[in-house]
Design an enzyme around this catalytic site. Structure first.
Site, mmCIF file in Angstrom:
data_model
loop_
_atom_site.group_PDB
_atom_site.id
_atom_site.type_symbol
_atom_site.label_atom_id
_atom_site.label_comp_id
_atom_site.label_asym_id
_atom_site.label_seq_id
_atom_site.Cartn_x
_atom_site.Cartn_y
_atom_site.Cartn_z
ATOM 1 N N PHE A 128 -6.233 9.704 14.215
ATOM 2 C CA PHE A 128 -6.233 10.976 13.496
ATOM 3 C C PHE A 128 -6.542 12.051 14.543
ATOM 4 C CE2 PHE A 128 -7.747 14.295 10.739
ATOM 5 C CZ PHE A 128 -7.101 14.088 9.527
ATOM 6 N N ASP A 148 -15.159 5.688 13.858
ATOM 7 C CA ASP A 148 -14.813 6.636 12.810
ATOM 8 C C ASP A 148 -14.487 5.798 11.567
ATOM 9 O OD1 ASP A 148 -13.394 8.254 10.999
ATOM 10 O OD2 ASP A 148 -12.831 9.628 12.606
ATOM 11 N N TYR A 178 -15.048 12.745 1.317
ATOM 12 C CA TYR A 178 -14.106 13.221 0.282
ATOM 13 C C TYR A 178 -12.934 12.279 0.074
ATOM 14 C CZ TYR A 178 -12.075 15.257 4.566
ATOM 15 O OH TYR A 178 -11.612 15.447 5.833
ATOM 16 N N LYS A 179 -12.877 11.177 0.840
ATOM 17 C CA LYS A 179 -11.780 10.216 0.656
ATOM 18 C C LYS A 179 -12.245 9.157 -0.363
ATOM 19 C CE LYS A 179 -9.790 11.548 5.019
ATOM 20 N NZ LYS A 179 -9.865 11.448 6.474
ATOM 21 N N ARG A 198 2.549 7.036 2.378
ATOM 22 C CA ARG A 198 1.233 6.379 2.314
ATOM 23 C C ARG A 198 0.783 6.253 0.876
ATOM 24 N NH1 ARG A 198 -3.641 8.963 5.528
ATOM 25 N NH2 ARG A 198 -3.257 10.511 3.928
HETATM 26 C C1 LIG Z 1 -10.104 12.592 7.267
HETATM 27 C C2 LIG Z 1 -10.454 12.332 8.690
HETATM 28 C C3 LIG Z 1 -11.166 13.276 9.444
HETATM 29 C C4 LIG Z 1 -11.560 14.581 8.817
HETATM 30 O O1 LIG Z 1 -12.201 15.447 9.693
HETATM 31 P P1 LIG Z 1 -12.957 16.735 9.129
HETATM 32 O O2 LIG Z 1 -13.504 17.348 10.341
HETATM 33 O O3 LIG Z 1 -14.024 16.263 8.175
HETATM 34 O O4 LIG Z 1 -11.941 17.604 8.453
HETATM 35 C C5 LIG Z 1 -11.485 12.947 10.750
HETATM 36 N N1 LIG Z 1 -11.132 11.762 11.298
HETATM 37 C C6 LIG Z 1 -10.431 10.835 10.599
HETATM 38 C C7 LIG Z 1 -10.062 9.530 11.218
HETATM 39 C C8 LIG Z 1 -10.064 11.100 9.282
HETATM 40 O O5 LIG Z 1 -9.377 10.196 8.590
#
Ligand SMILES: *Cc1c(COP(=O)(O)O)cnc(C)c1O
Length: 416
Positions: free
Chosen positions: A133, A203, A228-229, A375
């Site tokens: 990500f 992560d 939030y996921k 997805r």
């Molecule tokens: C959703 C997600 C984020 C989100 O980052 P924010 O800074 O909270 O917006 C970061 N890393 C991964 C791998 C994610 O899936």
């Protein structure tokens, strides 16, 4: 497939029979999902728990509106980052004082990666996954750009061993890949990284609330994750960070030395004196409204058995894969082996974007990740086997009918 009928896998009746004995079925009524919607995007934004609006209302109208500033002490506002951290700890296999809820995932990565570099003076390389990500990679670039001699190097996890030399200070990897849904071998990778003298930062954005995570048992050094996921904390809900106790005792510093990480924030001293323990990883006033929503969703998680969540997640993704893998032009990208699968299924299809839009128009909400991945996230607390069967059926019909070719399904919004 003239009728769009799916063959193979389970029948809809067999799915209904599984739902009738599903130990997690009762959780469905704890979520406020609109009628006619099958929600397969809980890996991006979890559904709304039915008790959340009342909890948020209470914080707004009573704790804020009526009690005003007294709530910092009387309603426990000041303690919230730790109180929520203690409730997230069992979901990630951490000790009660190793987790704090604060800021965002990106900001928390900035903090823990900076701390990791300070714990490994003389080493400058940070390894990250080229397919991660991207915010994680952007932050690694930002952090290493601030440290003399440091650099961010992008690799693929399967090539990790070849890159684990004496200059590696830290490795940042996602437990579950946000695009493909691939689950990495957390115990094995952590052991190899630590044996090489480097620090392991996980992560867990796409694994917390999707499967049991064992940060402590595997020996992870740091972790970050969002709420939030799969955790259903609501849009923009605060993230969390994990710091292994051994590093808390050693007291690494992070550079966002805001007043909430100070030992005596209300002494208003001019110099920074970090708090003992996880508190030194805080920076600012907590976002109380977001934390109130998260608190309400953690009430639900407190009653959920993670082993049952994992078992059902695998059953649902197995089912979906079996139902869609024969569809014309579809390639299942997510690994088939349970040990390598998170809680989502990614399907490669050259025109994935309009297909997902056509599905959404039918009430089946998934999402699309460029260039060509559809997805579908599977959230065991509010999805049934019949939902999965119906969603697969809708996908078959969308593909069979060609309705996704309608021009309206190709228009793109800012957020995909
Ligand atoms: C959703 C997600 C984020 C989100 O980052 P924010 O800074 O909270 O917006 C970061 N890393 C991964 C791998 C994610 O899936």
């Amino acid at each position: 497939m003239d009728t769009g009928e799916i063959t193979g896998a389970l029948t809809r009746e067999e799915c209904a029979a599984l739902d009738a004995v599903d130990p997690l079925a009762a959780f469905r009524k704890e979520f406020a999902l609109p009628d006619g919607v099958i929600y397969l995007d809980g890996n991006s934004l979890g559904a709304l728990p039915v008790r959340t609006p009342e909890r948020v209302r209470r914080v707004v109208e009573e704790e804020w509106g009526r009690d005003l500033i007294r709530s910092w002490n009387d309603a426990g506002w000041f303690e919230q980052p730790y109180a929520l951290g203690r409730r997230i700890a069992p979901l990630v296999g951490a000790g009660a004082d190793e987790v704090a809820v604060c800021d965002t995932t990106s900001v928390n990565l900035f903090k823990v990666l900076s701390a990791a570099l300070r714990l490994r003076p003389g080493r400058g390389t940070v390894l990250g996954d080229a397919e991660a990500f991207p915010t994680d990679l952007y932050i690694a670039e930002g952090v290493t750009g601030l440290v003399e001699g440091a650099r961010s190097v992008l690799i693929r996890p399967e090539d990790l061993d070849a890159h684990l030399d004496g200059d590696v200070a830290a490795v940042v990897l996602s437990h579950v890949d946000y695009r493909t849904g691939e689950l990495l071998d957390m115990p094995g990778i952590t052991a190899r990284v630590r044996a090489a003298g480097a620090l392991m930062i996980w992560d867990v954005c796409h694994s917390v609330g999707a499967l049991p995570v064992e940060l402590g048992a595997v020996g992870a050094d740091f972790a970050i994750g969002c709420t939030y996921k799969y955790l259903n904390g609501g849009p923009g809900s605060p993230a969390f960070l994990y710091v292994a106790e051994r590093h808390l005792a050693a007291g690494p510093l992070q550079p966002l030395s805001g007043w909430f990480g100070h030992a005596r924030p209300f002494a208003f001293e001019p110099g920074y004196d970090p708090k003992e323990g996880i508190g030194r990883f805080l920076c600012s006033s907590p976002s109380l409204l977001g934390q109130a929503a998260l608190e309400s969703s953690l009430d639900v998680w407190e009653r959920a058995d993670l082993a049952a969540v994992r078992a059902k997640s695998l059953a649902l993704t197995d089912l979906f894969i079996a139902l869609v893998e024969g569809l014309d032009g579809i390639e299942v990208v997510t690994p088939r082996e349970h040990a390598r699968r998170g809680s989502q299924v990614a399907l490669r299809f050259s025109d994935g974007y309009p297909v997902v839009q056509a599905l959404i128009a039918r009430g089946v909400i998934g999402d699309f990740r460029a260039p060509d991945l559809m997805r579908f996230g599977f959230t065991p607390l509010y999805l049934s086997h019949v939902d999965v069967w119906d969603a697969a059926q809708q996908l078959a019909e969308v593909l069979e009918s060609g309705e996704w070719r309608q021009e309206r399904f190709s228009r793109r919004g800012e957020v995909t």
